[in-house]
Write an enzyme that holds these catalytic residues in place. Sequence first.
Site, PDB file in Angstrom:
ATOM      1  N   HIS A 157      -6.851  -2.648 -19.328  1.00 21.53           N
ATOM      2  CA  HIS A 157      -7.917  -2.133 -18.439  1.00 21.53           C
ATOM      3  C   HIS A 157      -7.465  -2.119 -16.978  1.00 21.53           C
ATOM      4  O   HIS A 157      -8.291  -2.226 -16.074  1.00 21.53           O
ATOM      5  CB  HIS A 157      -9.203  -2.958 -18.562  1.00 21.53           C
ATOM      6  CG  HIS A 157      -9.623  -3.207 -19.977  1.00 21.53           C
ATOM      7  ND1 HIS A 157     -10.437  -2.345 -20.672  1.00 21.53           N
ATOM      8  CD2 HIS A 157      -9.304  -4.205 -20.840  1.00 21.53           C
ATOM      9  CE1 HIS A 157     -10.615  -2.816 -21.904  1.00 21.53           C
ATOM     10  NE2 HIS A 157      -9.929  -3.934 -22.035  1.00 21.53           N
ATOM     11  N   SER A 278       5.538  13.223   5.090  1.00 20.43           N
ATOM     12  CA  SER A 278       4.324  13.965   5.407  1.00 20.43           C
ATOM     13  C   SER A 278       4.543  14.711   6.710  1.00 20.43           C
ATOM     14  O   SER A 278       5.250  14.233   7.599  1.00 20.43           O
ATOM     15  CB  SER A 278       3.161  12.985   5.551  1.00 20.43           C
ATOM     16  OG  SER A 278       2.171  13.513   6.402  1.00 20.43           O
ATOM     17  N   LYS A 284       4.727   8.121   6.331  1.00 16.93           N
ATOM     18  CA  LYS A 284       4.596   8.323   4.889  1.00 16.93           C
ATOM     19  C   LYS A 284       5.927   8.516   4.156  1.00 16.93           C
ATOM     20  O   LYS A 284       6.828   9.167   4.632  1.00 16.93           O
ATOM     21  CB  LYS A 284       3.729   9.561   4.601  1.00 16.93           C
ATOM     22  CG  LYS A 284       2.261   9.436   4.922  1.00 16.93           C
ATOM     23  CD  LYS A 284       1.523   8.343   4.156  1.00 16.93           C
ATOM     24  CE  LYS A 284       1.316   8.642   2.689  1.00 16.93           C
ATOM     25  NZ  LYS A 284       0.374   9.725   2.474  1.00 16.93           N
ATOM     26  N   GLU A 291       4.563  12.463  -9.093  1.00 16.47           N
ATOM     27  CA  GLU A 291       3.289  13.202  -9.157  1.00 16.47           C
ATOM     28  C   GLU A 291       3.487  14.572  -9.793  1.00 16.47           C
ATOM     29  O   GLU A 291       2.662  15.046 -10.567  1.00 16.47           O
ATOM     30  CB  GLU A 291       2.711  13.378  -7.749  1.00 16.47           C
ATOM     31  CG  GLU A 291       2.266  12.086  -7.119  1.00 16.47           C
ATOM     32  CD  GLU A 291       1.900  12.281  -5.657  1.00 16.47           C
ATOM     33  OE1 GLU A 291       0.721  12.118  -5.336  1.00 16.47           O
ATOM     34  OE2 GLU A 291       2.787  12.582  -4.845  1.00 16.47           O
TER      35      GLU A 291
END
Length: 459
Positions: A157, A278, A284, A291
């Site tokens: 979980h 970024s 970043k 992804e």
Amino acid sequence: MVEKLWGGRFEASLNKQTEEFGASIKFEQRLAPFDLQGSLAHVKMLGEMGIISADEAGKIADGLTEVEQKLMSGQIEFKIENEDIHMNMESYLHDEIGTIAGKLHTARSRNDQVATDMHLYLKSVLTEVLSVLTELRQTIVNLAVNHVDTIMPGYTHLQHAQPISFGQHLMAYYQMFTRDFERFEFNIKHTDMNPLGAAALAGTTFPIDRALTTQLLGFDKVYTNSMDAVSDRDFILEFLSNSSLLMMHLSRLCEEILLWCSFEFQFVTLSDAYSTGSSIMPQKKNPDMAELIRGKTGRVYGNLMGLLTVMKGLPLAYNKDLQEDKEGMFDSSDTILTALSVMTGMLSTMTVNDVNMESATQKDFSNATELADYLATKGIPFREAHEIVGKLVLDCTKKGIYLQGVSLQDYQKLSMLIEQDVYEVLKSRTAVARRTSLGGTAFDSVKSQIEQAKKELQI
Ligand code: ARG
């Protein structure tokens, strides 16, 4: 206006939009070498069987070799007017050797040609997939070898559950990718089959030798039924389905990597080579590649659903709908090959922050099962032990301490069966070491999983 190879029956020429809509040449150019290979085998067989003369067969074969050379040196220009790869290649052959080129299509249809091309193409892709998948499995095993002793929280979980070895976590992925490997390997069985000689659908009156083309094309078997040969796309569906499962596994691993490299976890650091910045936030470092693999899973699933839907209502044998088998298959093969090698690169260059991983198991209650098991071993029924520990965890949460911070005095208030040795039992490293059941996370168990994997990979 290019004369259509099927133009005899027609009086008017094809509407321009229809021509574009129907043409597959825009997206199937990569089939060219396979199409030529199929034609070469076919013409050799026609010559051997005396269906055309040896001289004619020789001229056509030489012409095909010329076209092949032009293809390799980039001199072939594909034309929409020639509709598909088969007619584009044949038209170049015609340019090379003249009208005799027309004999190549004896006892053959584009229906068995396209099926042959797709079988040859997928067979070569499958060989490549097996090799890049093996590299990924090796990378995972190498990483596991270095991290048998690295402790991390195991989750259910997405909550800390029990401490595990990072090696155990990695070897779970090894098992998934090994099943993927086996599925792709099996996929070869249904791909390594020769449809050539089915002709349009019913076979041919010419005395062809399908065993000979099977042998010349290096196929393992020949299709038994001509109608099945030209309408079967199961081998592609198996590939798309296997690719979907593979992407699902890659995507799950990506999801974990994304969590692990977040500020909150800091379990791994990805190499700069697999990260991007970024345009607005200078600090970043984004894990884009993980992804993107996760994102591309969607298109691979889509390709499977697309072709399943194309196939579901098709009467035998060939229907033009079948032309829709190509883009999805090409897209999925390109996607999985790239995703596999990006994943291999990402894993082999990432830094594992083992100190952070282990310390995440010290500030939690992932040793609660240890305490319950400890009490159960001392004769307290497990259900009761569970209840006692549950209450203790609640109490600790209120006090802001962990189980290892409870004094022996307080433990003994709970049960006189608890002794000093409980603190050893509560250590996450001990918890891992003691999970010696088959397939468990104990260090020795992970080591034997690795040994088994090394045997499978022959490394
Ligand atoms: N371009 C077609 C395909 O990809 C080749 C077969 C065409 N056959 C036909 N009878 N129209 O499926």
